[in-house]
Write a protein that holds these residues in place. Sequence first.
Motif, PDB file in Angstrom:
ATOM      1  N   SER A   1       0.831  -1.212   0.000  1.00 27.49           N
ATOM      2  CA  SER A   1       0.000   0.000   0.000  1.00 27.49           C
ATOM      3  C   SER A   1       0.862   1.258   0.000  1.00 27.49           C
ATOM      4  N   GLY A   2       2.022   1.166   0.625  1.00 30.35           N
ATOM      5  CA  GLY A   2       2.902   2.325   0.742  1.00 30.35           C
ATOM      6  C   GLY A   2       3.473   2.803  -0.586  1.00 30.35           C
ATOM      7  N   VAL A   3       3.435   1.945  -1.616  1.00 32.75           N
ATOM      8  CA  VAL A   3       4.013   2.351  -2.906  1.00 32.75           C
ATOM      9  C   VAL A   3       2.938   2.534  -3.978  1.00 32.75           C
ATOM     10  N   LEU A   4       1.673   2.612  -3.537  1.00 31.87           N
ATOM     11  CA  LEU A   4       0.584   2.751  -4.517  1.00 31.87           C
ATOM     12  C   LEU A   4       0.783   3.967  -5.427  1.00 31.87           C
ATOM     13  N   ASP A   5       1.168   5.094  -4.826  1.00 25.88           N
ATOM     14  CA  ASP A   5       1.341   6.303  -5.637  1.00 25.88           C
ATOM     15  C   ASP A   5       2.427   6.115  -6.692  1.00 25.88           C
ATOM     16  N   GLU A   6       3.540   5.509  -6.253  1.00 29.35           N
ATOM     17  CA  GLU A   6       4.630   5.295  -7.211  1.00 29.35           C
ATOM     18  C   GLU A   6       4.189   4.330  -8.310  1.00 29.35           C
ATOM     19  N   ALA A   7       3.442   3.293  -7.906  1.00 35.83           N
ATOM     20  CA  ALA A   7       2.967   2.317  -8.891  1.00 35.83           C
ATOM     21  C   ALA A   7       2.077   2.995  -9.931  1.00 35.83           C
ATOM     22  N   ILE A   8       1.170   3.813  -9.458  1.00 36.59           N
ATOM     23  CA  ILE A   8       0.257   4.502 -10.388  1.00 36.59           C
ATOM     24  C   ILE A   8       1.035   5.427 -11.320  1.00 36.59           C
ATOM     25  N   GLU A   9       2.043   6.103 -10.764  1.00 37.85           N
ATOM     26  CA  GLU A   9       2.874   6.977 -11.606  1.00 37.85           C
ATOM     27  C   GLU A   9       3.535   6.165 -12.725  1.00 37.85           C
ATOM     28  N   ARG A  10       4.066   4.991 -12.351  1.00 36.79           N
ATOM     29  CA  ARG A  10       4.731   4.135 -13.344  1.00 36.79           C
ATOM     30  C   ARG A  10       3.728   3.607 -14.385  1.00 36.79           C
ATOM     31  N   LEU A  11       2.566   3.193 -13.912  1.00 34.33           N
ATOM     32  CA  LEU A  11       1.570   2.638 -14.836  1.00 34.33           C
ATOM     33  C   LEU A  11       1.093   3.714 -15.816  1.00 34.33           C
ATOM     34  N   ARG A  12       0.855   4.919 -15.289  1.00 39.15           N
ATOM     35  CA  ARG A  12       0.400   6.019 -16.161  1.00 39.15           C
ATOM     36  C   ARG A  12       1.475   6.385 -17.185  1.00 39.15           C
ATOM     37  N   ALA A  13       2.726   6.353 -16.751  1.00 38.18           N
ATOM     38  CA  ALA A  13       3.818   6.676 -17.686  1.00 38.18           C
ATOM     39  C   ALA A  13       3.878   5.633 -18.809  1.00 38.18           C
ATOM     40  N   MET A  14       3.636   4.379 -18.462  1.00 34.36           N
ATOM     41  CA  MET A  14       3.641   3.330 -19.498  1.00 34.36           C
ATOM     42  C   MET A  14       2.444   3.479 -20.428  1.00 34.36           C
ATOM     43  N   GLU A  15       1.287   3.800 -19.852  1.00 34.78           N
ATOM     44  CA  GLU A  15       0.109   4.026 -20.694  1.00 34.78           C
ATOM     45  C   GLU A  15       0.385   5.157 -21.681  1.00 34.78           C
ATOM     46  N   GLN A  16       0.936   6.237 -21.146  1.00 36.03           N
ATOM     47  CA  GLN A  16       1.294   7.398 -21.959  1.00 36.03           C
ATOM     48  C   GLN A  16       2.276   7.011 -23.072  1.00 36.03           C
ATOM     49  N   ALA A  17       3.161   6.069 -22.758  1.00 33.63           N
ATOM     50  CA  ALA A  17       4.212   5.675 -23.714  1.00 33.63           C
ATOM     51  C   ALA A  17       3.701   4.705 -24.771  1.00 33.63           C
TER      52      ALA A  17
END
Lengths: 340, 340
Positions: B251-267
């Motif tokens: 749970s502590g890394v949810l924000d980082e995970a979402i940032e990474r997932l969004r960056a991949m979606e964007q890419a």
Amino acid sequence: MCDAEPLVAHRAVAGDRLARAARHRKAPSYLAPDLQPSDTYVVVIWNEQIIDILTGFDRTLAEIARRALPGAEHMPRLRRFRSSVRGMDSRTTVERAQRLQQLHAEFKPLVLPTVWDVWSARTAAGAGFPALTIGSHPLADSRGADDHEGQTFEEVLAAVRAIIAAVDVPVSVDLEAGYGQEPTDLIAGLTEAGGVGLNLEDTVHSDGGRVRSTQEHARYIAGLRAAADDAGIPVWVNGRTDVFLHAEDASGVLDEAIERLRAMEQAGADSLYPVRIQDDDDLLAAVIDAVSIPVNSTAHPVKHDLERFRRLGVGRITYGPLLQLAMTDAMKDMLRPWTP
Amino acid sequence: MCDAEPLVAHRAVAGDRLARAARHRKAPSYLAPDLQPSDTYVVVIWNEQIIDILTGFDRTLAEIARRALPGAEHMPRLRRFRSSVRGMDSRTTVERAQRLQQLHAEFKPLVLPTVWDVWSARTAAGAGFPALTIGSHPLADSRGADDHEGQTFEEVLAAVRAIIAAVDVPVSVDLEAGYGQEPTDLIAGLTEAGGVGLNLEDTVHSDGGRVRSTQEHARYIAGLRAAADDAGIPVWVNGRTDVFLHAEDASGVLDEAIERLRAMEQAGADSLYPVRIQDDDDLLAAVIDAVSIPVNSTAHPVKHDLERFRRLGVGRITYGPLLQLAMTDAMKDMLRPWTP
């Protein structure tokens, strides 16, 4: 014209397996007998053989290649060490062959699960079986090849070498009708790959599916026995006949089957494998009664019962394609709730 | 120095598969478009490509080799055609890629069983699944290699090529962190082997297990997208992050995970794969809510429930190593009554 890359090298932390191999001299001893699990190593392989294991951090790959093999620096490139330590020295093979002999005396019947890749082999060995068989049919199905000598002898050896190297127990290999090899070459290839037992059948699929005569098949078995003796490795020869398999009425060929089995026993087979009578108590009993060495029966791991085979006097049990087939059923059951 | 044998030939009854391949021009059409199942054929392969299929009985292998490839008669020897028809033409690959896209739109979630050899692939396809994934972990276990880029890219391609050629459905391949390849080379190798989808993770095992930065990983994904576009093949890119896997508290890394997932979606990723949260409804829901493309979850085929994933909005389900693991359990259960 040639872009092959027979030279393979890898540099990494050694790990237990390689260190153990080095200590047990599965790799040539001059290469790194003192290799430790924590060492960084380089393995150099030429023609599927380990020709060097180098430790230390101060060498470039080019230097390593040059030291390992004159001219090697001219090879197109170095590839990473593939998976496990290849090849076993002959001492290990003899020990495994002796162990397989002992197991046939110790267990009546001896159950040898029939596996097809490293995963299935490790699973069966991990479940406590002291030896394994590799089946040509499941091996072919796992690799997308055809059974019935649809793979070359070299392809079979490459596949079984990796499986045998991945387990610590003796492994016998189903070699179909011998892939057109002379007995000496069959034994040499098998034992070089670490195999210490074999099945040899009388249906020659690579030659139109013809069935060898009793004498021709017995001569081949005798050739295997002699080749194994010459090599000093007590390879376990499981002589197979397909005479029941080819007959419309199995009972009608009992006499011929017994003649074939006795000829193979006479020729030096260690056990006998009359295929396709696993469900017929009378035929199994008649065959077992007619010879003095262990008789191998196929079993289905779910549908058959070990106690029945024991009661009938079966000496050895393998699964042929039936363990993989039972696993196919298990996978289908497992996937059913997920099917679209 | 060179004893490789890239030239492979086989002469036998053609069989349905090869005849079908010839008719569908999976083999170059000049070679034998009229090949019939009952024909006797010779397949000549050079560098893993079919370069000739010859019919007729009146040619010696030397003549065949000479006709097929100038200079080929000097090759050390001819080997038999190995197993199945290798390689697919680009038209087939494009069609399979388009089919995989359609399936992701059609099924919510799309379940893609994770297989490791030809047998498991045929079993899953035969059970009715319209597409498959190949997992690096079970593939490595089947071959006795190490996961975490313990196989080279070439070895992975050779293994998956045979699996892909054995089924008629689209196959996506877990390509770990890309085996140190440039995106263009990764796409070229994958599609040449017939693969039409891939997983790409941010843990670089071949580089000490370091985790790529969000931007570095997104750049790699963008490179894959561009390479697939350039090749004219809509390869399905499943962008994976291991950020939950490496965290003590997911749970502590949810924000980082979402940032990474969004960056991949964007890419340009087609779906997103945050590993290790398959048992956490809240995290799965949060991730699914944060992006607009399908989210992939790992599932255990026995312990998990399709309906729950559907309810949570999971777009795609793969088994990772868990189908093979469940099959290991099944084999152990099956063998238990036979254990000495």
